[in-house]
Design a protein around this motif. Structure first.
Motif, PDB file in Angstrom:
ATOM      1  N   LEU A 242      37.502 -72.094  35.303  1.00 14.38           N
ATOM      2  CA  LEU A 242      36.881 -70.774  35.291  1.00 14.38           C
ATOM      3  C   LEU A 242      36.754 -70.151  36.676  1.00 14.38           C
ATOM      4  O   LEU A 242      36.749 -68.925  36.805  1.00 14.38           O
ATOM      5  N   ASP A 243      36.635 -70.988  37.706  1.00 17.10           N
ATOM      6  CA  ASP A 243      36.557 -70.449  39.058  1.00 17.10           C
ATOM      7  C   ASP A 243      36.977 -71.517  40.054  1.00 17.10           C
ATOM      8  O   ASP A 243      36.742 -72.718  39.828  1.00 17.10           O
ATOM      9  N   VAL A 244      37.597 -71.083  41.137  1.00 17.82           N
ATOM     10  CA  VAL A 244      38.085 -71.992  42.172  1.00 17.82           C
ATOM     11  C   VAL A 244      37.892 -71.333  43.529  1.00 17.82           C
ATOM     12  O   VAL A 244      37.650 -70.128  43.624  1.00 17.82           O
ATOM     13  N   ALA A 245      38.009 -72.145  44.576  1.00 15.74           N
ATOM     14  CA  ALA A 245      37.960 -71.636  45.945  1.00 15.74           C
ATOM     15  C   ALA A 245      39.005 -72.365  46.768  1.00 15.74           C
ATOM     16  O   ALA A 245      39.269 -73.558  46.551  1.00 15.74           O
ATOM     17  N   LEU A 246      39.618 -71.655  47.691  1.00 15.53           N
ATOM     18  CA  LEU A 246      40.587 -72.286  48.576  1.00 15.53           C
ATOM     19  C   LEU A 246      39.896 -73.356  49.406  1.00 15.53           C
ATOM     20  O   LEU A 246      38.748 -73.191  49.839  1.00 15.53           O
ATOM     21  N   ALA A 247      40.580 -74.480  49.627  1.00 14.23           N
ATOM     22  CA  ALA A 247      39.991 -75.614  50.340  1.00 14.23           C
ATOM     23  C   ALA A 247      41.047 -76.288  51.203  1.00 14.23           C
ATOM     24  O   ALA A 247      42.248 -76.052  51.052  1.00 14.23           O
ATOM     25  N   ASP A 248      40.592 -77.143  52.106  1.00 17.78           N
ATOM     26  CA  ASP A 248      41.493 -77.938  52.926  1.00 17.78           C
ATOM     27  C   ASP A 248      41.862 -79.218  52.184  1.00 17.78           C
ATOM     28  O   ASP A 248      41.078 -79.745  51.390  1.00 17.78           O
ATOM     29  N   ALA A 260      34.313 -83.830  44.913  1.00 13.90           N
ATOM     30  CA  ALA A 260      33.857 -82.458  44.669  1.00 13.90           C
ATOM     31  C   ALA A 260      34.911 -81.637  43.930  1.00 13.90           C
ATOM     32  O   ALA A 260      34.881 -80.409  43.952  1.00 13.90           O
ATOM     33  N   LEU A 261      35.850 -82.301  43.275  1.00 15.07           N
ATOM     34  CA  LEU A 261      36.907 -81.673  42.491  1.00 15.07           C
ATOM     35  C   LEU A 261      37.810 -80.774  43.340  1.00 15.07           C
ATOM     36  O   LEU A 261      38.162 -79.663  42.930  1.00 15.07           O
ATOM     37  N   THR A 262      38.161 -81.258  44.526  1.00 13.96           N
ATOM     38  CA  THR A 262      39.197 -80.608  45.312  1.00 13.96           C
ATOM     39  C   THR A 262      40.544 -81.146  44.838  1.00 13.96           C
ATOM     40  O   THR A 262      40.724 -82.366  44.735  1.00 13.96           O
ATOM     41  N   ALA A 269      45.166 -76.602  48.942  1.00 21.19           N
ATOM     42  CA  ALA A 269      44.315 -77.244  47.943  1.00 21.19           C
ATOM     43  C   ALA A 269      43.279 -76.249  47.432  1.00 21.19           C
ATOM     44  O   ALA A 269      42.991 -75.235  48.082  1.00 21.19           O
ATOM     45  N   LEU A 270      42.721 -76.558  46.265  1.00 19.86           N
ATOM     46  CA  LEU A 270      41.686 -75.744  45.643  1.00 19.86           C
ATOM     47  C   LEU A 270      40.508 -76.615  45.257  1.00 19.86           C
ATOM     48  O   LEU A 270      40.690 -77.747  44.774  1.00 19.86           O
ATOM     49  N   ARG A 271      39.317 -76.085  45.406  1.00 20.26           N
ATOM     50  CA  ARG A 271      38.126 -76.750  44.874  1.00 20.26           C
ATOM     51  C   ARG A 271      37.740 -76.033  43.587  1.00 20.26           C
ATOM     52  O   ARG A 271      37.508 -74.815  43.578  1.00 20.26           O
ATOM     53  N   ILE A 272      37.726 -76.769  42.491  1.00 21.46           N
ATOM     54  CA  ILE A 272      37.288 -76.198  41.214  1.00 21.46           C
ATOM     55  C   ILE A 272      35.773 -76.108  41.246  1.00 21.46           C
ATOM     56  O   ILE A 272      35.082 -77.123  41.416  1.00 21.46           O
ATOM     57  N   THR A 273      35.228 -74.925  41.094  1.00 18.27           N
ATOM     58  CA  THR A 273      33.787 -74.727  41.202  1.00 18.27           C
ATOM     59  C   THR A 273      33.099 -74.499  39.857  1.00 18.27           C
ATOM     60  O   THR A 273      31.881 -74.656  39.755  1.00 18.27           O
ATOM     61  N   ARG A 274      33.874 -74.132  38.840  1.00 18.19           N
ATOM     62  CA  ARG A 274      33.296 -73.900  37.511  1.00 18.19           C
ATOM     63  C   ARG A 274      34.371 -74.172  36.481  1.00 18.19           C
ATOM     64  O   ARG A 274      35.523 -73.725  36.619  1.00 18.19           O
ATOM     65  N   LEU A 275      34.005 -74.934  35.429  1.00 15.10           N
ATOM     66  CA  LEU A 275      34.998 -75.313  34.433  1.00 15.10           C
ATOM     67  C   LEU A 275      34.312 -75.611  33.114  1.00 15.10           C
ATOM     68  O   LEU A 275      33.078 -75.568  33.002  1.00 15.10           O
ATOM     69  N   GLN A 276      35.129 -75.952  32.107  1.00 15.54           N
ATOM     70  CA  GLN A 276      34.588 -76.113  30.758  1.00 15.54           C
ATOM     71  C   GLN A 276      35.423 -77.111  29.984  1.00 15.54           C
ATOM     72  O   GLN A 276      36.648 -76.996  29.926  1.00 15.54           O
TER      73      GLN A 276
END
Length: 302
Positions: A242-248, A260-262, A269-276
């Motif tokens: 549902l939502d992600v953020a760019l990550a190292d 942290a689900l990176t 890479a992406l960090r998943i911040t919200r999911l279902q």
């Protein structure tokens, strides 16, 4: 003016309401036929159908237009000044385009000739466009190729999501079409170069391909919210992202890199911040991980 309105989804509803509120005589609303939906698969009218009935308008929903001589005769008999079209869902043959005195005027959710086709808002976000907008167009027989009458623009911020763009463009389109009907501006041919196409999306487009860049996947999550959505899999279990953020970070595409689900992508890479999870409510990543451990080294989408 004596008008017909032709549209189906939520995007078209503000324009229909604006036309009625402005005092135009909308003698018929055309839309897609009711379709099965929900657990019971009961027939459900589309948003324009519901809005038109609430406004007391006659609603027509022919399953097809090409070769439908009866529906064409009924349309021609309306003696229209113009037809306003917004995401109707059917191609209008030449005889339909020519029936109203001022022809058919389309509200298209892009800055033509960029993103002709069925999913222009999704495409603009997915491509990382700096801006998009609405073009009011005099319709011809091509796919969004008619001459332009007016346009309105908005800036696309780096974190903007589909619903925000959708609602903004629907409101702009409603305002612009009123101005076009009142002022009858001259039609300007679309540029011969620079056309791009936004094909119709399906559920298959919702799957995340972790071999793509982190930037591309982050745009996909924002562009496909709420439909067709984005998902990946953990083993055989589907997970809505549902939502992600760019990550190292770096690793094999789809590899979980930390607690942290990176997740590693084809680049970045992406960090998943919200999911279902299926059958569960949406959750922040920290809450999700308390219910289901996803260890570093796990593979998503495999």
């Amino acid at each position: 003016m004596r008008l017909a309105f032709m549209g189906s989804p939520d995007f078209a509803v503000p324009a229909l309401r604006a036309l009625v509120a402005a005092g135009h005589e909308v003698v018929a609303a055309y839309c897609q036929p009711p379709r099965p939906a929900g657990r019971g698969q009961n027939l459900q009218p589309c948003p324009v159908h519901r809005a038109a009935e609430a406004l007391g308008l006659a609603v027509r929903y022919p399953a097809k237009l090409r070769g439908n001589t009866e529906a064409l005769a009924e349309f021609a008999a309306l003696d229209l000044d113009a037809a306003v079209v917004a995401a109707y869902g059917l191609i209008l043959p030449r005889a339909w385009l020519d029936a109203p005195k001022r022809g058919c005027i389309n509200i298209h959710a892009s800055l033509l000739p960029r993103w002709r086709g069925a999913a222009p808002i999704h495409a603009a976000i997915l491509a990382g466009d700096a801006e998009t907008g609405v073009t009011i167009m005099q319709m011809d027989e091509g796919l969004d190729t008619g001459p332009m009458l007016m346009e309105g623009r908005i800036t696309l911020g780096p974190r903007i999501r589909l619903p925000d763009v959708h609602d903004a463009l629907a409101a702009i389109g409603a305002d612009l079409v009123l101005t076009v009907l009142a002022d009858n501006p001259p039609a300007v041919p679309q540029p011969a170069e620079g056309a791009t196409y936004a094909p119709k999306l399906s559920r298959a487009d919702a799957r995340i391909d972790w071999s793509k860049t982190a930037v591309a996947i982050e745009r996909q999550v924002r562009a496909f919210d709420p439909w067709p959505g984005t998902f990946t899999t953990l083993g055989t279990d589907p997970l809505k992202v549902l939502d992600v953020a760019l990550a190292d970070g770096e690793g094999e595409p789809g590899e979980v890199l930390d607690n942290a689900l990176t997740v590693a992508c084809g680049e970045g890479a992406l960090r998943i911040t919200r999911l279902q999870r299926a059958g569960r409510a949406p959750a922040a990543a920290a809450d999700f991980l308390r219910g289901l451990a996803v260890l570093p080294g796990s593979k998503l989408g495999a």
